[in-house]
Design a protein around this motif. Structure first.
Motif, PDB file in Angstrom:
ATOM      1  N   ILE A   1      -3.449  -3.526   8.144  1.00 29.69           N
ATOM      2  CA  ILE A   1      -3.971  -2.536   9.094  1.00 29.69           C
ATOM      3  C   ILE A   1      -4.176  -1.246   8.312  1.00 29.69           C
ATOM      4  N   ASN A   2      -5.348  -0.638   8.482  1.00 25.80           N
ATOM      5  CA  ASN A   2      -5.713   0.503   7.648  1.00 25.80           C
ATOM      6  C   ASN A   2      -6.422   1.578   8.447  1.00 25.80           C
ATOM      7  N   ILE A   3      -6.471   2.765   7.867  1.00 20.10           N
ATOM      8  CA  ILE A   3      -7.380   3.807   8.322  1.00 20.10           C
ATOM      9  C   ILE A   3      -7.889   4.527   7.084  1.00 20.10           C
ATOM     10  N   LEU A   4      -9.011   5.184   7.239  1.00 22.53           N
ATOM     11  CA  LEU A   4      -9.494   6.113   6.233  1.00 22.53           C
ATOM     12  C   LEU A   4      -9.301   7.502   6.811  1.00 22.53           C
ATOM     13  N   PHE A   5      -8.892   8.441   5.984  1.00 22.25           N
ATOM     14  CA  PHE A   5      -8.720   9.814   6.441  1.00 22.25           C
ATOM     15  C   PHE A   5      -9.030  10.755   5.299  1.00 22.25           C
ATOM     16  N   THR A   6      -9.116  12.016   5.614  1.00 21.32           N
ATOM     17  CA  THR A   6      -9.357  13.050   4.614  1.00 21.32           C
ATOM     18  C   THR A   6      -8.101  13.888   4.514  1.00 21.32           C
ATOM     19  N   ASP A   7      -7.564  14.069   3.289  1.00 23.16           N
ATOM     20  CA  ASP A   7      -6.344  14.847   3.138  1.00 23.16           C
ATOM     21  C   ASP A   7      -6.643  16.340   3.291  1.00 23.16           C
ATOM     22  N   THR A   8      -5.600  17.158   3.205  1.00 24.57           N
ATOM     23  CA  THR A   8      -5.761  18.596   3.423  1.00 24.57           C
ATOM     24  C   THR A   8      -6.588  19.271   2.330  1.00 24.57           C
ATOM     25  N   GLN A   9      -6.826  18.605   1.202  1.00 26.72           N
ATOM     26  CA  GLN A   9      -7.696  19.130   0.147  1.00 26.72           C
ATOM     27  C   GLN A   9      -9.141  18.627   0.301  1.00 26.72           C
ATOM     28  N   GLY A  10      -9.389  17.852   1.355  1.00 24.44           N
ATOM     29  CA  GLY A  10     -10.738  17.352   1.596  1.00 24.44           C
ATOM     30  C   GLY A  10     -11.093  16.081   0.845  1.00 24.44           C
ATOM     31  N   GLN A  11     -10.094  15.415   0.275  1.00 27.71           N
ATOM     32  CA  GLN A  11     -10.327  14.175  -0.473  1.00 27.71           C
ATOM     33  C   GLN A  11     -10.190  12.957   0.443  1.00 27.71           C
ATOM     34  N   PRO A  12     -11.087  11.978   0.312  1.00 31.07           N
ATOM     35  CA  PRO A  12     -10.953  10.761   1.120  1.00 31.07           C
ATOM     36  C   PRO A  12      -9.757   9.930   0.655  1.00 31.07           C
ATOM     37  N   CYS A  13      -9.053   9.378   1.629  1.00 30.84           N
ATOM     38  CA  CYS A  13      -7.822   8.624   1.345  1.00 30.84           C
ATOM     39  C   CYS A  13      -7.721   7.418   2.264  1.00 30.84           C
ATOM     40  N   TYR A  14      -6.883   6.478   1.848  1.00 28.20           N
ATOM     41  CA  TYR A  14      -6.538   5.325   2.669  1.00 28.20           C
ATOM     42  C   TYR A  14      -5.088   5.450   3.115  1.00 28.20           C
ATOM     43  N   LEU A  15      -4.827   5.018   4.325  1.00 20.41           N
ATOM     44  CA  LEU A  15      -3.471   4.773   4.783  1.00 20.41           C
ATOM     45  C   LEU A  15      -3.423   3.267   4.997  1.00 20.41           C
ATOM     46  N   LEU A  16      -2.478   2.615   4.344  1.00 21.11           N
ATOM     47  CA  LEU A  16      -2.416   1.159   4.305  1.00 21.11           C
ATOM     48  C   LEU A  16      -1.101   0.662   4.881  1.00 21.11           C
ATOM     49  N   LEU A  17      -1.198  -0.179   5.886  1.00 22.98           N
ATOM     50  CA  LEU A  17      -0.037  -0.841   6.447  1.00 22.98           C
ATOM     51  C   LEU A  17      -0.216  -2.310   6.086  1.00 22.98           C
ATOM     52  N   GLY A  18       0.441  -2.730   5.002  1.00 24.75           N
ATOM     53  CA  GLY A  18       0.150  -4.008   4.368  1.00 24.75           C
ATOM     54  C   GLY A  18       0.429  -5.218   5.221  1.00 24.75           C
ATOM     55  N   GLY A  19      -0.380  -6.234   5.035  1.00 23.36           N
ATOM     56  CA  GLY A  19      -0.196  -7.503   5.716  1.00 23.36           C
ATOM     57  C   GLY A  19       0.586  -8.451   4.835  1.00 23.36           C
ATOM     58  N   GLY A  20       1.739  -8.812   5.250  1.00 20.43           N
ATOM     59  CA  GLY A  20       2.592  -9.714   4.480  1.00 20.43           C
ATOM     60  C   GLY A  20       3.938  -9.813   5.148  1.00 20.43           C
ATOM     61  N   PRO A  21       4.878 -10.448   4.509  1.00 18.21           N
ATOM     62  CA  PRO A  21       6.170 -10.659   5.163  1.00 18.21           C
ATOM     63  C   PRO A  21       6.976  -9.368   5.337  1.00 18.21           C
ATOM     64  N   ASN A  22       6.668  -8.348   4.548  1.00 19.85           N
ATOM     65  CA  ASN A  22       7.403  -7.094   4.631  1.00 19.85           C
ATOM     66  C   ASN A  22       6.565  -6.019   5.303  1.00 19.85           C
ATOM     67  N   ARG A  23       7.229  -5.011   5.824  1.00 21.16           N
ATOM     68  CA  ARG A  23       6.537  -3.866   6.423  1.00 21.16           C
ATOM     69  C   ARG A  23       6.287  -2.853   5.319  1.00 21.16           C
ATOM     70  N   LEU A  24       5.097  -2.893   4.771  1.00 16.66           N
ATOM     71  CA  LEU A  24       4.716  -2.020   3.676  1.00 16.66           C
ATOM     72  C   LEU A  24       3.903  -0.853   4.199  1.00 16.66           C
ATOM     73  N   PHE A  25       4.085   0.302   3.559  1.00 20.44           N
ATOM     74  CA  PHE A  25       3.328   1.496   3.907  1.00 20.44           C
ATOM     75  C   PHE A  25       2.836   2.126   2.619  1.00 20.44           C
ATOM     76  N   GLY A  26       1.612   2.592   2.637  1.00 18.73           N
ATOM     77  CA  GLY A  26       1.101   3.258   1.445  1.00 18.73           C
ATOM     78  C   GLY A  26      -0.031   4.208   1.774  1.00 18.73           C
ATOM     79  N   THR A  27      -0.171   5.185   0.917  1.00 16.80           N
ATOM     80  CA  THR A  27      -1.336   6.062   0.944  1.00 16.80           C
ATOM     81  C   THR A  27      -1.881   6.088  -0.467  1.00 16.80           C
ATOM     82  N   ARG A  28      -3.203   6.187  -0.548  1.00 16.82           N
ATOM     83  CA  ARG A  28      -3.802   6.316  -1.873  1.00 16.82           C
ATOM     84  C   ARG A  28      -5.175   6.954  -1.736  1.00 16.82           C
ATOM     85  N   ARG A  29      -5.647   7.439  -2.847  1.00 18.02           N
ATOM     86  CA  ARG A  29      -6.997   8.016  -2.886  1.00 18.02           C
ATOM     87  C   ARG A  29      -8.000   6.894  -2.665  1.00 18.02           C
TER      88      ARG A  29
END
Length: 159
Positions: free
Chosen positions: A113-141
Motif C-alpha cells: 500500500i503506497n502513496i506519493l506525496f511532496t515533502d516540506t522541501q517540495g521533493q516528490p516522495c513515496y510512503l510505502l507500507l510493504g506487502g509481506g509477512p511483516n508490517r513494514l513502513f518506509g519513506t523514500r525519495r
C-alpha cells in the motif's frame, strides 16, 4: 471472396476500489507524524524522509473516508494523479496513511500500500507500507517509476 472483419471493443478495466473506511485524523497534535509512526508499532521502519519533513496535509480534526485502489495493470508515477483525478480521488496525506495502517494492520501484509506525496522541501516522495509477512513502513525519495498489478494506493475523495 467474403472477408469478415470482427472488431472487438475491449473496455479498459476499471480499477479495484475497496470499501471506504473512516479514519479520524487530528492534524493539530504536536509531532503528529512522528507519534503516529511510533504508535503504529511497525515491525520495521526505514525513513529516508525525516518525520519533521513529512507534511501534515491538513488542519484541525477530520474523518477521511479512505479507499485502497488497485489499477490491476502497470501504471507509471506520472499517470497516477490524472488517473485518480478522473475518478474524483487524490492520494491520502501521509498522516492519514499511517493512521490507516495503524487501524488496519493486516491489510499491508496482504499487498503493498503506497502513496506519493511532496515533502516540506517540495521533493516528490513515496510512503510505502510493504506487502509481506511483516508490517513494514518506509519513506523514500521518488524517482520516475512504475507500479505493477497488485500495488494499492490509499486515496480519499477530492476536497
Amino acid at each position: 471472396a467474403l472477408v469478415l472483419v470482427l472488431v472487438l471493443k475491449v473496455s479498459a478495466q476499471e480499477p479495484l476500489l475497496s470499501k471506504g473506511e473512516g479514519v479520524k485524523v487530528d492534524y493539530g497534535k504536536p509531532d503528529a507524524v512522528a507519534r503516529a509512526i511510533t504508535n503504529a508499532k511497525f515491525d520495521s521502519a526505514k525513513l529516508a524522509i525525516r518525520p519533521q519533513d513529512i507534511p501534515l496535509g491538513g488542519i484541525g480534526s477530520v474523518t477521511h473516508e479512505v479507499f485502497e485502489i488497485d489499477f490491476g495493470r502497470l501504471i507509471f508515477d506520472k499517470d497516477l494523479p490524472v488517473e485518480l483525478d478522473k475518478r474524483g480521488f487524490v492520494f491520502a496525506d501521509p498522516l492519514t496513511a499511517i493512521l490507516y495502517a495503524t487501524r488496519f494492520p493486516n491489510r499491508q501484509r496482504m499487498h503493498p500500500i503506497n502513496i506519493l506525496f511532496t515533502d516540506t522541501q517540495g521533493q516528490p516522495c513515496y510512503l510505502l507500507l510493504g506487502g509481506g509477512p511483516n508490517r513494514l513502513f518506509g519513506t523514500r525519495r521518488a524517482n520516475p517509476g512504475h507500479w505493477g498489478p497488485g500495488a494499492r494506493f490509499l486515496v480519499i475523495h477530492k476536497p
